[in-house]
Design an enzyme around this catalytic site. Sequence first.
Site, mmCIF file in Angstrom:
data_model
loop_
_atom_site.group_PDB
_atom_site.id
_atom_site.type_symbol
_atom_site.label_atom_id
_atom_site.label_comp_id
_atom_site.label_asym_id
_atom_site.label_seq_id
_atom_site.Cartn_x
_atom_site.Cartn_y
_atom_site.Cartn_z
ATOM 1 N N ASP A 1 49.661 18.512 43.635
ATOM 2 C CA ASP A 1 48.465 19.141 43.787
ATOM 3 C C ASP A 1 47.768 17.840 45.447
ATOM 4 O OD1 ASP A 1 47.658 16.794 42.721
ATOM 5 O OD2 ASP A 1 45.826 17.968 42.508
ATOM 6 N N GLU B 1 45.819 16.056 39.710
ATOM 7 C CA GLU B 1 45.575 14.646 39.958
ATOM 8 C C GLU B 1 44.115 14.736 40.030
ATOM 9 O OE1 GLU B 1 44.189 11.156 40.801
ATOM 10 O OE2 GLU B 1 44.418 12.333 42.669
HETATM 11 NI NI NI Z 1 46.522 10.759 45.172
#
Ligand code: NI
Length: 425
Positions: free
Chosen positions: A108, A166
């Site tokens: 991401d 994440e």
């Molecule tokens: Ni990172």
Amino acid sequence: MPELTSSDSFIVEVKESKRQKEVGILLEKIRKLATSNAEEVVALRHHFHTFPERSWEEVETSKKVVDVLKGLGCTILKTGFGGTESGVVAELKGGKPGGCVALRADMDALPLQEENAVPYASQTPCVMHACGHDAHTAMLLGAAKILAEIRDELPGTVRFLFQPAEESGLRSGAKAMLDEGALDGVDSIGGLHVWSLAPTGTVLYRSGPVMAAADAWYLTIKGKGGHGSSPENAVDPTITAANLVLNLQAIVGREVSARETAVVSTGVVKAGETVFNIIPDSVTMNGTVRTFNPAVQDTLEAAIRRVIAGLCAAGRCEFELDYRRNLPATINDHAVTMTAKSVCEAMMGAENVKETELIMGSEDFSYFERKVPGTFFFLGTGNPEKGTNNPHHHPKFNVDDDALPAGAALLAGFAWARLTGEVRG
Ligand code: NI
């Protein structure tokens, strides 16, 4: 077991040195494959950088990952996690029987306007790969290609985890993947993060705790508003908030051993609006807590709850507290970390592989390491001449492309070493 005669031990030594030589040859082969695949990995990184997608929206990224993996002969086990179309789990079966090792990359980007003037700059306004997850995705695809090329020599299976979200904080992509079985049947896991604060050509590792647990607290202190000239007719929540900001700091100093590492920070204090002579009804405060030891995490949460309740009672205020344990500490397994360290030393030179200090940031890779032994290490990508040494999450963050082949080689080498058990460190 009978003692070895000198001629027996000579044979063992010869066999071991022959095996070490073979290990060296294979790691060298992996390194050469990484070099010959370098352009492809860099091109993939630039592609992902140009088309960044935010947490839980990594749909096109996932499609591209699937295309590349299928082309390498990998089996796609599952796409789409957390009720979205983001995330990919795939496998490469080796030519010989054996265990199963997982490698993970997060995919991401961040809500940030890119300020780099590069041909592959983000084409999406206010979305940017400013943490290097584009490089992670590209390097893991590079590792998959290397492993596919030495497939016949692989004893076991490599599982590839391309993880969404994440960066999302409250809704971790790692946790969703874990809950949906991404690590079922896996023996150990490895992952790496590019690190702009370390120079290109170096690697950082650490056994045991490496990145902090991140808790967050959200507090509303409720008093009774009134005229600033007559505080005796009000209950002023600002005084309680001010006391709290200072007293929260005393917890780490007085209730946590000096041998432990912990941080409590207040990030938000909001009291009143713009009028100078009004005592506000309420104050909102938010903050973060970072720890490495779960026992210290428990101590801090209990103390923060106690201090808030006590000071609010003293100030005649009511309160609402939402205390959240967002991410656990990232705790690396010793044996798995030593394997990674040895592979890094063999490929990068021992002088370029160093132990990192504790990192106060956090990482949802921690969830994977609570399920299976694993290690999370750091690939230096800082190069002042190329301007790739800005901090992570900065609008001018960038990755030194010269580091990418090494990253792909280290991931592939780690997977091979875990499956063969040849490199133990
Ligand atoms: Ni990172």
